[in-house]
Design an enzyme around this catalytic site. Sequence first.
Site, PDB file in Angstrom:
ATOM      1  N   ASP A  18       0.813  -1.226   0.000  1.00 40.39           N
ATOM      2  CA  ASP A  18       0.000   0.000   0.000  1.00 40.39           C
ATOM      3  C   ASP A  18       0.842   1.270   0.000  1.00 40.39           C
ATOM      4  O   ASP A  18       0.422   2.300   0.531  1.00 40.39           O
ATOM      5  CB  ASP A  18      -0.962   0.015   1.211  1.00 40.39           C
ATOM      6  N   HIS A  46      -4.745  -1.716  -5.729  1.00 38.69           N
ATOM      7  CA  HIS A  46      -3.985  -0.584  -6.265  1.00 38.69           C
ATOM      8  C   HIS A  46      -4.953   0.519  -6.680  1.00 38.69           C
ATOM      9  O   HIS A  46      -5.773   0.330  -7.570  1.00 38.69           O
ATOM     10  CB  HIS A  46      -3.125  -1.040  -7.451  1.00 38.69           C
TER      11      HIS A  46
HETATM   12  P1  GDP Z   1      -0.791   0.419  -3.518  1.00 39.62           P
HETATM   13  O1  GDP Z   1      -1.360  -0.880  -3.056  1.00 39.62           O
HETATM   14  O2  GDP Z   1       0.675   0.518  -3.285  1.00 39.62           O
HETATM   15  O3  GDP Z   1      -1.158   0.733  -4.953  1.00 39.62           O
HETATM   16  O4  GDP Z   1      -1.461   1.533  -2.618  1.00 39.62           O
HETATM   17  P2  GDP Z   1      -3.027   1.633  -2.225  1.00 39.62           P
HETATM   18  O5  GDP Z   1      -3.793   2.068  -3.409  1.00 39.62           O
HETATM   19  O6  GDP Z   1      -3.491   0.413  -1.528  1.00 39.62           O
HETATM   20  O7  GDP Z   1      -2.976   2.744  -1.106  1.00 39.62           O
HETATM   21  C1  GDP Z   1      -2.484   4.022  -1.354  1.00 39.62           C
HETATM   22  C2  GDP Z   1      -3.582   5.042  -1.065  1.00 39.62           C
HETATM   23  O8  GDP Z   1      -3.005   6.313  -0.930  1.00 39.62           O
HETATM   24  C3  GDP Z   1      -4.602   5.182  -2.184  1.00 39.62           C
HETATM   25  O9  GDP Z   1      -5.852   5.478  -1.627  1.00 39.62           O
HETATM   26  C4  GDP Z   1      -4.076   6.349  -2.994  1.00 39.62           C
HETATM   27  O10 GDP Z   1      -5.105   7.030  -3.715  1.00 39.62           O
HETATM   28  C5  GDP Z   1      -3.526   7.216  -1.914  1.00 39.62           C
HETATM   29  N1  GDP Z   1      -2.384   8.062  -2.267  1.00 39.62           N
HETATM   30  C6  GDP Z   1      -1.364   7.768  -3.119  1.00 39.62           C
HETATM   31  N2  GDP Z   1      -0.435   8.766  -3.059  1.00 39.62           N
HETATM   32  C7  GDP Z   1      -0.880   9.662  -2.154  1.00 39.62           C
HETATM   33  C8  GDP Z   1      -0.347  10.870  -1.625  1.00 39.62           C
HETATM   34  O11 GDP Z   1       0.732  11.319  -1.971  1.00 39.62           O
HETATM   35  N3  GDP Z   1      -1.090  11.507  -0.676  1.00 39.62           N
HETATM   36  C9  GDP Z   1      -2.292  11.066  -0.255  1.00 39.62           C
HETATM   37  N4  GDP Z   1      -2.938  11.764   0.665  1.00 39.62           N
HETATM   38  N5  GDP Z   1      -2.831   9.931  -0.737  1.00 39.62           N
HETATM   39  C10 GDP Z   1      -2.129   9.231  -1.657  1.00 39.62           C
HETATM   40  P1  IMO Z   2      -0.829  -4.135  -2.281  1.00 43.53           P
HETATM   41  O1  IMO Z   2      -0.447  -4.640  -3.638  1.00 43.53           O
HETATM   42  C1  IMO Z   2      -0.870  -4.605   2.055  1.00 43.53           C
HETATM   43  C2  IMO Z   2      -0.589  -8.672   3.620  1.00 43.53           C
HETATM   44  C3  IMO Z   2      -1.856  -9.084   4.352  1.00 43.53           C
HETATM   45  C4  IMO Z   2      -1.263 -10.073   5.360  1.00 43.53           C
HETATM   46  C5  IMO Z   2      -0.156 -10.753   4.557  1.00 43.53           C
HETATM   47  C6  IMO Z   2      -0.564 -12.091   3.951  1.00 43.53           C
HETATM   48  O2  IMO Z   2      -2.139  -3.457  -2.253  1.00 43.53           O
HETATM   49  O3  IMO Z   2       0.268  -3.340  -1.672  1.00 43.53           O
HETATM   50  P2  IMO Z   2      -2.159 -12.790   1.942  1.00 43.53           P
HETATM   51  O4  IMO Z   2      -3.627 -12.546   1.730  1.00 43.53           O
HETATM   52  O5  IMO Z   2      -1.307 -12.255   0.839  1.00 43.53           O
HETATM   53  O6  IMO Z   2      -1.840 -14.213   2.264  1.00 43.53           O
HETATM   54  O7  IMO Z   2      -1.804 -11.956   3.271  1.00 43.53           O
HETATM   55  O8  IMO Z   2       0.182  -9.852   3.505  1.00 43.53           O
HETATM   56  N1  IMO Z   2      -0.801  -8.162   2.243  1.00 43.53           N
HETATM   57  C7  IMO Z   2      -0.862  -6.869   1.925  1.00 43.53           C
HETATM   58  N2  IMO Z   2      -0.792  -5.779   2.700  1.00 43.53           N
HETATM   59  N3  IMO Z   2      -0.965  -4.470   0.721  1.00 43.53           N
HETATM   60  C8  IMO Z   2      -1.009  -5.561  -0.071  1.00 43.53           C
HETATM   61  O9  IMO Z   2      -1.029  -5.487  -1.418  1.00 43.53           O
HETATM   62  C9  IMO Z   2      -0.975  -6.837   0.524  1.00 43.53           C
HETATM   63  N4  IMO Z   2      -1.001  -8.096   0.058  1.00 43.53           N
HETATM   64  C10 IMO Z   2      -0.885  -8.906   1.113  1.00 43.53           C
HETATM   65  O10 IMO Z   2      -2.466  -8.000   4.975  1.00 43.53           O
HETATM   66  O11 IMO Z   2      -0.653  -9.355   6.402  1.00 43.53           O
HETATM   67 MG    MG Z   3      -2.871  -1.600  -1.791  1.00 34.36          MG
END
Ligand code: GDP
Ligand code: IMO
Ligand code: MG
Length: 432
Positions: A18, A46
Amino acid sequence: MNLARLGHTCVVGLHWGDEGKGKIVDLLTEHFDIVVRYNGGGNAGHTVLIGNEKFALHLLPVGVLSRDRTAVVGPGVAVDLGRMIEELDALAARGIVVGEHLRISDRAHVVMPYHKKQDMLSENALGAKKIGTTARGIGPCYADKMQRATAIRVADLLNENVLHEKITRIVERKNRIFAALYDDREPLDAEAIVAEYRGYAERLAGNVCDSTRFLLEAMDAGQRLLFEGANGTLLDIDHGTFPFVTSSTTSAIGVPAGAGVPPQTIQACVGVTKAYTTRVGAGPFPSELHNEIGQYIRDRGHEYGTTTGRPRRCGWFDAVAGRYSARLTGATVLAVMHLDTLSGLEQVGVCTGYRTPDGPLPGMVADAALLEQAEPVIEYLPGWPEDLREARSIEQLPSTTRRYLDRIEELMGVELAIVSVGPERTQTLMRK
Ligand code: GDP
Ligand code: IMO
Ligand code: MG
């Protein structure tokens, strides 16, 4: 960073997921021809914000949002076809028809209903010792892949007889295991699963291909590839905080195997990190903040899981873990996200070391129990009251903020190239 000149590039999270990989992949996509997922499955979430439109993708590569780019789901992905179809339908309802732009590897392994069931049964049985998985069947699917005799690949779906034989045999075996191990009294119905997956196969048959050959030929033809890492480097099955990890090679090390390209393909690697650190699920997190500052970050950063909605654990930027990941994954540049979230704090902390009652740890050690006990060594820097969301260049940032970024760059040992001050594309500051 000159984006137009980047060779084949991967985008990888440097902590526990994340980090904002979705936003970075979306920003970079226009400079590439093909976006490739190489690991993970429906555990990923994502997020991409385009104007007022928010997209959260779990199985589809972010490249599907750019209508003229090809998106590839590689052999290393654990594919949940039902969810993938739901994602495709949800996009179509919003006017994005993916069609032939999506290629799914016939070598990829398929997440089956019994994988999700096993994920939940296993977690429940572990009780307080659970991993905190996303319950998307990831671990059981990869376990069957390694087991081989109980695995189902995308290619199997295209052959009705093979599929029927495999599912009948495997479901019978899984039902017995679940009953014996977990006292489960609700056996799965093999015929219903065969019918369900035949339906998926019919729907997606046109997207299935030998993606390995497809990518090798694309590279020969001069096309440029962007690899979209899922999860984060510290969730890597071999190099993460085992056993509190996911079941795939999440770091850039996973690209060659999971995408099906030679190891020397990767020419650049964007290591993505937040300006602080988060984690969902169980496992060590030495710089975690169990106080009002952790809550402040969670509230301001909307730190709730994209996939499961769980509150994310928040803490100071962990430079020990980050440096380890950056080195391991071969990050050539750094993207620091969510800088805006830290505004308003009097001081901001960076974790520069771990110590235990027996002395300092040498860094990211293998023993999760030792890491659980570790206390963080925190270096404090002055915070900044300014709202950063309108900044459009690094030079416009307050001097205290720039000092913080300089320190992160120094501790990580990787050149800072991208700073993000909000979820939107425009809220991105590129270092020239
Ligand atoms: P990923 O799994 O690495 O793609 O990340 P996620 O989408 O799960 O979580 C990132 C969250 O942060 C999302 O809701 C994005 O829209 C948000 N986000 C990304 N960059 C920024 C930033 O610079 N500032 C803020 N406030 N939110 C951001
Ligand atoms: P993105 O791509 C955050 C974490 C789960 C758990 C561990 C194992 O959005 O960054 P699983 O279901 O894969 O067996 O869970 O890994 N986990 C993530 N945490 N972002 C993710 O993906 C994750 N994918 C798995 O929360 O701790
Ligand atoms: Mg994510």
